[in-house]
Design a protein around this motif. Sequence first.
Motif, PDB file in Angstrom:
ATOM      1  N   ASN A  70     -64.419  34.048 -39.053  1.00  0.00           N
ATOM      2  CA  ASN A  70     -63.793  33.111 -38.121  1.00  0.00           C
ATOM      3  C   ASN A  70     -62.352  33.513 -37.806  1.00  0.00           C
ATOM      4  O   ASN A  70     -61.886  33.394 -36.667  1.00  0.00           O
ATOM      5  N   ALA A 127     -57.567  26.942 -39.308  1.00  0.00           N
ATOM      6  CA  ALA A 127     -58.646  27.645 -39.995  1.00  0.00           C
ATOM      7  C   ALA A 127     -58.308  27.931 -41.452  1.00  0.00           C
ATOM      8  O   ALA A 127     -59.201  27.939 -42.312  1.00  0.00           O
ATOM      9  N   ARG A 176     -69.830  27.030 -32.623  1.00  0.00           N
ATOM     10  CA  ARG A 176     -69.083  27.440 -33.802  1.00  0.00           C
ATOM     11  C   ARG A 176     -69.893  27.236 -35.068  1.00  0.00           C
ATOM     12  O   ARG A 176     -70.598  26.256 -35.219  1.00  0.00           O
ATOM     13  N   ARG A 177     -69.750  28.204 -35.966  1.00  0.00           N
ATOM     14  CA  ARG A 177     -70.314  28.059 -37.308  1.00  0.00           C
ATOM     15  C   ARG A 177     -69.168  27.828 -38.275  1.00  0.00           C
ATOM     16  O   ARG A 177     -68.224  28.613 -38.333  1.00  0.00           O
ATOM     17  N   ARG A 178     -69.243  26.791 -39.045  1.00  0.00           N
ATOM     18  CA  ARG A 178     -68.175  26.491 -39.993  1.00  0.00           C
ATOM     19  C   ARG A 178     -68.191  27.492 -41.136  1.00  0.00           C
ATOM     20  O   ARG A 178     -69.230  27.974 -41.576  1.00  0.00           O
ATOM     21  N   ALA A 179     -66.977  27.848 -41.589  1.00  0.00           N
ATOM     22  CA  ALA A 179     -66.879  28.770 -42.727  1.00  0.00           C
ATOM     23  C   ALA A 179     -67.545  28.142 -43.943  1.00  0.00           C
ATOM     24  O   ALA A 179     -67.599  26.931 -44.115  1.00  0.00           O
ATOM     25  N   THR A 183     -59.205  22.339 -34.360  1.00  0.00           N
ATOM     26  CA  THR A 183     -59.471  23.748 -34.091  1.00  0.00           C
ATOM     27  C   THR A 183     -60.136  23.935 -32.753  1.00  0.00           C
ATOM     28  O   THR A 183     -60.286  25.058 -32.316  1.00  0.00           O
TER      29      THR A 183
END
Length: 390
Positions: free
Chosen positions: A200, A316, A374-377, A390
């Motif tokens: 990310n 982030a 979006r893919r979350r961390a 974000t």
Amino acid sequence: MPPRLLILAVAAFAIGVDGFVVAPILPELSRELGVSVAAAGQLITVFTLVYAIAAPVLTSLTGKADRKRLLVLTLLVFTAGNALSAVAPSYPVMMASRVIAALGAALYLPNASGAAVVLSPPERSGRALALVMGGLSAAGLIGVPFGTVVAQAVGPRGVFWMIVLLGLLASAGVAVFLPSVHLPGALSLRERLAMAARPNIAGLLVVTAVTLLGAYMVMAYVAPLLRETAGIAGRGLTLVMLVSGVAGMIGTAVAGRAIDAYGGRRVFAVAVGAAAVGTPLVLFAHNPVLTGVLIFAMGVASAGMVPAQQMRLMAAAPEAGTLLLSLNSSALYLGMSAGGGLGGALLATLGVTALPWCAAAVYLVALLVTLLPRRRAAALPAGRSGAMRT
């Protein structure tokens, strides 16, 4: 507007002028130094590359330092580099002076941005970032035309003396107005490199570089572009750049509030989308008035690009904010350097009117990447992330 934030923006303005103003005075510098214009152009390359490499490294080495003292020191180093540029008797000495100035600039901007966030309430952090980076934006849009006028009046070395004066004023202002500031998150170098390698984070940095590549593909050659499309040159070009600068400052104020209200991702998407649509329209304006109106509108709309990306990075990984801002600064300068080089190649092969279309295509790539789901961390670090959008 708090004086301590304003003085941080003034210093960013001085650094921006130093990074951008060499290009329009290259012919004069090459004659004074006894080298070709191409060789003189390497002064720009050296500054941007040293900045890009030094920013994350120096920020890692100074992670625990008091930011007030560090900012004063970096501004003095930056000012000393420009003083040497003003008196450099030869090309090698001039090259060395550009390295010194770049080292000071590389450490200043990420730390000034981090200090601005810490010194502001969480709900105003977007405005604080926008104000500091607005100084950098104003340099390219106002400082460069003004510096060109100074060079025409007193010679190219006068531009460096102007930057020296700005640097001294800014360092004195930081010493007087800025309180002692310690930023959180003193990570080891290995942890910092691992942070930058997160998908990310890496993705955001690439988007920053790509966006600035598109912007400077056109900005580096705005003079021949506007002369070709609307017959704008000389004083007319200076006036258009001033209009763009005013638009950038207005847009910066609007963007800061928008980032706080809607988040960096949305503001960035709107800004880069406006740039993608507006840049090719310059080819169809055909007269100075319409061109000026279009550039004003684009300046307002696109002013949120850099502060929006900064806020996304801070959100982030809040505990490594200053490091990420330094990496973002590196991405900015790498993008500008690549944009100028690619723009020159396109200018030589396809002509100046191809630049806006190519820039628009680059902007669209940045926009599409931003709009992807979006893919979350897997494990976002604890900190202020919950308070940032974000």
